[in-house]
Motif scaffolding. Structure first.
Motif, PDB file in Angstrom:
ATOM      1  N   THR A  89      -9.338  -7.099   1.116  1.00  0.00           N
ATOM      2  CA  THR A  89      -9.054  -8.465   1.551  1.00  0.00           C
ATOM      3  C   THR A  89      -7.805  -8.482   2.436  1.00  0.00           C
ATOM      4  N   CYS A  90      -7.334  -9.670   2.785  1.00  0.00           N
ATOM      5  CA  CYS A  90      -6.308  -9.789   3.817  1.00  0.00           C
ATOM      6  C   CYS A  90      -4.887  -9.712   3.247  1.00  0.00           C
ATOM      7  N   LEU A  91      -4.507  -8.523   2.801  1.00  0.00           N
ATOM      8  CA  LEU A  91      -3.148  -8.326   2.285  1.00  0.00           C
ATOM      9  C   LEU A  91      -2.099  -8.623   3.342  1.00  0.00           C
ATOM     10  N   ALA A  92      -2.429  -8.381   4.610  1.00  0.00           N
ATOM     11  CA  ALA A  92      -1.452  -8.610   5.675  1.00  0.00           C
ATOM     12  C   ALA A  92      -1.075 -10.086   5.779  1.00  0.00           C
ATOM     13  N   PRO A 145      -0.318   0.590   6.269  1.00  0.00           N
ATOM     14  CA  PRO A 145       0.882  -0.250   6.385  1.00  0.00           C
ATOM     15  C   PRO A 145       0.898  -1.443   5.430  1.00  0.00           C
ATOM     16  N   TRP A 146      -0.258  -1.799   4.856  1.00  0.00           N
ATOM     17  CA  TRP A 146      -0.330  -3.007   4.044  1.00  0.00           C
ATOM     18  C   TRP A 146      -0.538  -2.734   2.555  1.00  0.00           C
ATOM     19  N   ALA A 147      -1.103  -1.591   2.200  1.00  0.00           N
ATOM     20  CA  ALA A 147      -1.381  -1.269   0.797  1.00  0.00           C
ATOM     21  C   ALA A 147      -0.484  -0.111   0.378  1.00  0.00           C
ATOM     22  N   ALA A 148       0.513  -0.403  -0.426  1.00  0.00           N
ATOM     23  CA  ALA A 148       1.526   0.599  -0.760  1.00  0.00           C
ATOM     24  C   ALA A 148       0.936   1.824  -1.443  1.00  0.00           C
ATOM     25  N   GLU A 149      -0.155   1.635  -2.177  1.00  0.00           N
ATOM     26  CA  GLU A 149      -0.717   2.764  -2.922  1.00  0.00           C
ATOM     27  C   GLU A 149      -1.637   3.625  -2.069  1.00  0.00           C
ATOM     28  N   ALA A 150      -1.952   3.204  -0.845  1.00  0.00           N
ATOM     29  CA  ALA A 150      -2.890   3.940   0.004  1.00  0.00           C
ATOM     30  C   ALA A 150      -2.142   4.964   0.851  1.00  0.00           C
ATOM     31  N   VAL A 151      -2.379   6.229   0.578  1.00  0.00           N
ATOM     32  CA  VAL A 151      -1.649   7.295   1.288  1.00  0.00           C
ATOM     33  C   VAL A 151      -2.293   7.620   2.627  1.00  0.00           C
ATOM     34  N   ALA A 152      -3.471   7.054   2.906  1.00  0.00           N
ATOM     35  CA  ALA A 152      -4.132   7.247   4.193  1.00  0.00           C
ATOM     36  C   ALA A 152      -4.654   5.900   4.672  1.00  0.00           C
TER      37      ALA A 152
END
Length: 380
Positions: A166-169, A44-51
Motif C-alpha cells: 500500500t501507499c506507505l510513502a 526507501p519507504w519500507a524500513a524492513e525491506a533490504v531490497a
C-alpha cells in the motif's frame, strides 16, 4: 487523478461498461509483466525491506492480434484504489473489469535492436495501469513501453506471490519524512534500474534484444512527470523526456539540460505568468503544482523544448482515469471529455517520441493545429 465521490446517476452496485480506446497504430499490441528486485539498495519507504522490488508492465508490438486481452489491474488493486479515493457508487472490482487491447504474453514482433524504449511513470498514489491507453497506442506504433509501479507510492500493488503493498510513502509525507524530492530521486533510481534490467548483459525480458538501447526516452504524469527531469539528470541513457501536468522538483544544474523536453499540462494551472511570484527555492517547494516550477526549469532547458497547455483539462485528463470516470458516470470537473483528452495526449506524446527517437519531424510540434484547437503553444 482527482477524487470524485459517488458516481452520478449510477445505482449502487450497477456495473458500468469500462473500456480503453483502440490503439491507432498498425501493429497489434502485446503485454507482459516483470517482477524485478534491485538488491543494490534498500526500499526507501519500507524500513524492513533490504531490497527494492518493482512490478513493471511491458507493452510492445505483437506478431499476432490473437489471444486474451490483459487485465487492467487485479480486483484487490481496484478495491484499494477506489476505497482510498473515497469513490463509491461503482463495484469495488470495477477497475479490474476495464477492457484493454493488448494481448497477454503475445509473441513480440521486430528485428534485433530495432525498437525504441519509452518508460512511463504514473502519478503519486496511482498504479502503472493508469497510463495503459497511452502505452498500448505507443506499442501499436512500434515502441516498447515499460510502465513502472513505484512500490509503496501507489495505493495498491499486487505481487505474483500474493503480497499487496500500500501507499506507505503517503503516510511518510504526512509525517514530514517523505518529501517530493525524495519521491523524484527514488523514481529516478527505479527508472535507471529498470533500464539496466531491460538493456544490460542479462536482461529480465526474453525479448529484450528487440530494444535499441540508443533510443530511450521517458514520460510521466504528475509525480512521474516531475521524475522525468530527475531521471534524465541521473541517467544519460534517457534521450528525451515529457512531464504531463507535474510540478517539478529536481534542481537542474546551472549549465542546463540540453536533451529534448516537453511540458504538457492543463491550461488552468500551467499557463505562463499565472503563478505567484517566487524568489527562493523554498517558495517553489511551497507552491506545489504551480506554474512557477515550469517557469524556473524552462530557462534551464537548453535543447529542443515545447510548453503546451490543454484547455478544459483537469489533472486526470492525461491518464485513463479521465475517460473511465466519464464511462462510470462520475463528474471530475473537466471541460473536456476523457476520450478527447486521451486523443490529445496520445497524439502529442507520440509525435514527440517519433521526432526525437525515430528522427521523423512532426509538424504537430511546430505550431498550433486546427485538429487540436484545445492545445495552446506557450512561449514564456
Amino acid at each position: 487523478m482527482g477524487s470524485p465521490a459517488d458516481a452520478a446517476g449510477a445505482p449502487a452496485g450497477q456495473r458500468p461498461a469500462l473500456c480503453l480506446p483502440e490503439p491507432t497504430g498498425p501493429c497489434p499490441a502485446g503485454t507482459t509483466s516483470l517482477w524485478l528486485t534491485d538488491t543494490s539498495r534498500p526500499d526507501p519507504w519500507a524500513a524492513e525491506a533490504v531490497a527494492r522490488e518493482l512490478m513493471v508492465s511491458l507493452w510492445y508490438p505483437a506478431a499476432t492480434p490473437e489471444g486474451r486481452p490483459a487485465p487492467y489491474m487485479t480486483a484487490a488493486e481496484s478495491e484499494l484504489q477506489l476505497a482510498s479515493r473515497s469513490i463509491t457508487g461503482i463495484p469495488p472490482d470495477a477497475l479490474s473489469t476495464v477492457e484493454t487491447n493488448a494481448v497477454s504474453n503475445a509473441t513480440p514482433a521486430g528485428q534485433q535492436r530495432s525498437l525504441p524504449l519509452v518508460v512511463l511513470s504514473p502519478g503519486f498514489t496511482s498504479p502503472r495501469s493508469t497510463l495503459t491507453a497511452l502505452a498500448e497506442d505507443l506499442a501499436s506504433h512500434g515502441y516498447v513501453v515499460a510502465g513502472i509501479d513505484h512500490t509503496y507510492e501507489s495505493f495498491a500493488t499486487v505481487f505474483p506471490d500474493g503480497r499487496v503493498t500500500t501507499c506507505l510513502a503517503r503516510e511518510a509525507r504526512r509525517r514530514g519524512s517523505g518529501s517530493q524530492e525524495k519521491v523524484a530521486a527514488g523514481r529516478a533510481a527505479d527508472v535507471s534500474f529498470v533500464l539496466g534490467e531491460l538493456t544490460g548483459a542479462h536482461p529480465a525480458w526474453p525479448a529484450a534484444g528487440l530494444i535499441d538501447p540508443s533510443r530511450i526516452a521517458m514520460a510521466g504524469h504528475s509525480a512521474g512527470g516531475a521524475a522525468a527531469i530527475a531521471a534524465m539528470l541521473a541517467d544519460p541513457r534517457i534521450r528525451a523526456g515529457i512531464d504531463m501536468d507535474g510540478a517539478t522538483v529536481a534542481p537542474i544544474p546551472d549549465h542546463g539540460l540540453s536533451r529534448p523536453f516537453l511540458f504538457l499540462g492543463k491550461q488552468s494551472n500551467y499557463t505562463p505568468g499565472s503563478g505567484v511570484a517566487v524568489t527562493s527555492l523554498r517558495d517553489w517547494k511551497l507552491l506545489r503544482g504551480a506554474v512557477s516550477t515550469w517557469e524556473r526549469d524552462w530557462e534551464l532547458l537548453t535543447g529542443w523544448k515545447r510548453w503546451l497547455v490543454v484547455a478544459g483539462a483537469v489533472h486526470a485528463s492525461f491518464t485513463d482515469f479521465g475517460l473511465l470516470a466519464d464511462q462510470a458516470g462520475m463528474d471530475i470537473g473537466a471541460g473536456l471529455s476523457g476520450a478527447r483528452s486521451l486523443d490529445i495526449t496520445r497524439a502529442y506524446v507520440r509525435a514527440f517520441f517519433d521526432q526525437h527517437l525515430l528522427g521523423r519531424p512532426q509538424a504537430l510540434l511546430d505550431q498550433p493545429s486546427p485538429r487540436y484547437p484545445e492545445v495552446t503553444f506557450c512561449s514564456p
